[in-house]
Scaffold this motif. Structure first.
Motif, PDB file in Angstrom:
ATOM      1  N   ARG A  97       0.827  -1.227   0.000  1.00 27.51           N
ATOM      2  CA  ARG A  97       0.000   0.000   0.000  1.00 27.51           C
ATOM      3  C   ARG A  97       0.855   1.269   0.000  1.00 27.51           C
ATOM      4  O   ARG A  97       0.610   2.213   0.750  1.00 27.51           O
ATOM      5  N   SER A 156      -7.587   7.129   2.499  1.00 28.84           N
ATOM      6  CA  SER A 156      -8.491   5.981   2.364  1.00 28.84           C
ATOM      7  C   SER A 156      -8.066   5.059   1.210  1.00 28.84           C
ATOM      8  O   SER A 156      -8.625   3.982   1.049  1.00 28.84           O
ATOM      9  N   ILE A 157      -7.109   5.496   0.392  1.00 28.15           N
ATOM     10  CA  ILE A 157      -6.715   4.715  -0.785  1.00 28.15           C
ATOM     11  C   ILE A 157      -5.343   4.067  -0.589  1.00 28.15           C
ATOM     12  O   ILE A 157      -5.229   2.850  -0.515  1.00 28.15           O
ATOM     13  N   LEU A 158      -4.299   4.878  -0.528  1.00 30.14           N
ATOM     14  CA  LEU A 158      -2.920   4.383  -0.379  1.00 30.14           C
ATOM     15  C   LEU A 158      -2.617   3.201  -1.311  1.00 30.14           C
ATOM     16  O   LEU A 158      -2.304   2.098  -0.880  1.00 30.14           O
ATOM     17  N   THR A 218      -5.648  -9.170   3.066  1.00 34.10           N
ATOM     18  CA  THR A 218      -4.871  -8.087   2.432  1.00 34.10           C
ATOM     19  C   THR A 218      -5.330  -7.884   0.990  1.00 34.10           C
ATOM     20  O   THR A 218      -5.388  -6.766   0.504  1.00 34.10           O
ATOM     21  N   TYR A 220      -8.401  -8.786  -0.229  1.00 29.43           N
ATOM     22  CA  TYR A 220      -9.784  -8.295  -0.160  1.00 29.43           C
ATOM     23  C   TYR A 220      -9.786  -6.776   0.045  1.00 29.43           C
ATOM     24  O   TYR A 220     -10.552  -6.052  -0.590  1.00 29.43           O
ATOM     25  N   ALA A 221      -8.887  -6.312   0.919  1.00 27.99           N
ATOM     26  CA  ALA A 221      -8.838  -4.880   1.233  1.00 27.99           C
ATOM     27  C   ALA A 221      -8.496  -4.071  -0.022  1.00 27.99           C
ATOM     28  O   ALA A 221      -9.075  -3.006  -0.259  1.00 27.99           O
ATOM     29  N   GLN A 224     -11.541  -3.905  -2.346  1.00 25.81           N
ATOM     30  CA  GLN A 224     -12.530  -2.932  -1.862  1.00 25.81           C
ATOM     31  C   GLN A 224     -12.051  -1.503  -2.093  1.00 25.81           C
ATOM     32  O   GLN A 224     -12.823  -0.638  -2.491  1.00 25.81           O
ATOM     33  N   THR A 225     -10.748  -1.271  -1.843  1.00 24.06           N
ATOM     34  CA  THR A 225     -10.198   0.075  -1.994  1.00 24.06           C
ATOM     35  C   THR A 225     -10.252   0.519  -3.448  1.00 24.06           C
ATOM     36  O   THR A 225     -10.454   1.700  -3.746  1.00 24.06           O
TER      37      THR A 225
END
Lengths: 394, 86
Positions: A97, A156-158, A218, A220-221, A224-225
């Motif tokens: 990230r 919220s992105i990174l 990790t 999945y996140a 979603q992002t």
């Protein structure tokens, strides 16, 4: 200020205004002029950054990964084989990230070796977890780098962002480009702050080994992002317009004469300029045609694309890359966006053109519009030379 | 959204690496030990414990059975034995 600049030079000017602390790159055609110019700026003291010379693209990507992890704004650029050599590290940068920005000067991939433009290099990296923006002209190439940093560094992105610009056509094309004032860029893009970073005073491990208990979350996140990024881009477009005056709609797609069109071509990159020219010519003759330009390829704006195309009876998708043995990459996405909907285009034809730098002329574009009069084309090549093909090797 | 991305120092204690042993484990004989501490220095899991001569032993919860301690011991006072042996 308006300047008459080569695309690479314009990108270097944009990066200077973004004030990266670390730049690392390995030269490769057609990316070379960008990093050459940046190296010159650093040597001249016009840009206070560390320019790290490395022995390969794998090292360049690793270098900006490390720099970014210590909380420094970082930049790299590459093309073709260089992008492929970075591949392993590109996955790592996204997985960790880290908001690195990379300019991909799009070029065909070997073999046979070919230094000219198509989009196979960046399209092949679509699954790395990098956000991918494609630019049509050099003004977008400049502006999208400011937007890329803002998006990547959004708390919220990174995620890293790859700004893809067609090699030679844009990187070596000279156009009038507005290079904004530094104060405007500073206002839009404040100093870089990472919520976590490598720091000897506060030891932390980034990217440690995780077992089956942790890995899936990790991924999945990131998935979603990516969806969240689709929501952030329109907000950035609005803010960008307020400060710089240029309107990029929602930064996902650009609809050019799509309303009421009977035939629309979907494409991304510099070829959209040629398509707009053809649309203007044919609209003047009363033909109801249009263009849907994809600006954001990852994450892919399925819903936005569907809303744009749902009333269009005939759609052609123009790819400048392949997924050998399968559907063309962009065409696949467009078909998915429209799949299973009651109201959808009757025909979605897929065409591949411009591989390895073969010119996509206005005539090539007209040919695609003509081919939309026939039945759906599952995948065909435009401007192919059948006389070069033979059954026997050699 | 973020998944688990970082870890603080010391978190390796959470990984019970003793389950990685593939059949053999070290046995500290505690007979000819000269307290040179080579076994402590060479252990990749930092799981060898001891101070005075003939007091050295290891924590089998973390010992991966790599055998480096037995290999480096100048007095051959550590030997690798089968997992089930005492």
């Amino acid at each position: 200020m308006k300047k008459f600049l080569e695309g690479s030079r314009a990108v270097a000017e944009a990066i200077r205004l973004c004030k990266p602390g670390v730049i690392s790159a390995y030269p490769i055609t057609p990316q070379t002029h960008i990093v050459e110019e940046l190296a010159q700026m650093v040597a001249n003291g016009e840009l206070k950054a560390e320019f790290v010379n490395v022995e390969s693209e794998h090292s360049a990507a690793s270098c900006v990964l490390g720099a970014s992890a210590t909380g420094v704004r970082s930049y790299t650029a590459s093309s073709s084989q260089g992008i492929l050599l970075m591949g392993e590290v590109l996955f790592n940068i996204a997985g960790m990230r880290l908001p690195v920005i990379l300019t991909c000067a799009n070029r065909a991939v070997s073999a046979p070796i070919n230094i000219w433009n198509d989009q196979q290099d960046s399209v092949s990296m679509r699954d790395t977890g990098w956000i991918q923006l494609y630019v049509e002209n050099n003004q977008e190439a400049v502006d999208f780098h400011f937007i890329a940093y803002r998006l990547a560094e959004d708390k919220s992105i990174l995620l890293p962002v790859m700004v893809c610009m067609d090699g030679f056509i844009l990187t070596h094309g000279i156009e009038s480009v507005d290079i904004p004032e530094g104060e405007k860029v500073d206002k839009f893009l404040p100093a870089y702050q990472l919520p976590y970073k490598l720091d000897v005073e506060n030891p932390l491990t980034l990217g440690p080994l995780v077992g089956p208990d942790y890995y899936m979350e990790t991924r999945y996140a990131i998935q979603q992002t990516m969806k969240d990024a689709l929501g952030v881009l329109p907000k950035l477009a609005k803010e960008f317009k307020e400060i710089f005056g240029r309107d990029y709609q929602d930064l996902l797609v650009e609809e050019y004469q799509v309303k009421g069109a009977k035939k629309v071509i979907v494409a991304m990159g510099s070829v959209c300029g040629t398509i707009k020219e053809v649309v203007d010519q044919m609209r003047a003759k009363g033909k109801k045609i249009g263009l849907l330009k994809i600006m954001c390829f990852r994450p892919f704006p399925y819903e936005r694309v569907y809303q744009a195309l749902k009333d269009v009876p005939k759609v052609a998708v123009l790819d400048k890359a392949l997924s050998l043995g399968a559907q063309a990459p962009l065409a696949e996405e467009i078909k998915v966006a429209c799949w299973g909907k009651k109201k959808a285009p009757k025909i979605i034809s897929s065409f591949v053109a411009g591989l390895g730098g073969r010119d996509i002329t206005a005539e090539s574009i007209k040919e695609i519009y003509r081919r939309l009069n026939q039945k759906e084309v599952s995948l065909d090549f435009i401007d192919l030379k059948p006389e070069l093909l033979k059954e026997k090797y050699g | 959204m973020f998944g688990p991305l970082t870890s603080k120092p010391g978190s390796s204690q959470a990984n019970k690496t003793g389950s990685w042993r593939m059949g053999k484990k070290p046995k500290f004989l505690q007979k000819n030990c000269i307290a040179c501490k080579m076994c402590i220095l060479v252990c990749p899991e930092n799981c060898v414990l001891g101070g005075e001569k003939n007091t050295y032993h290891c924590d089998y919860v973390y010992c991966k059975g790599c055998g480096l301690c037995a290999e480096i011991c100048p007095k051959a006072d550590i030997m690798m034995i089968e997992e089930g042996e005492q």
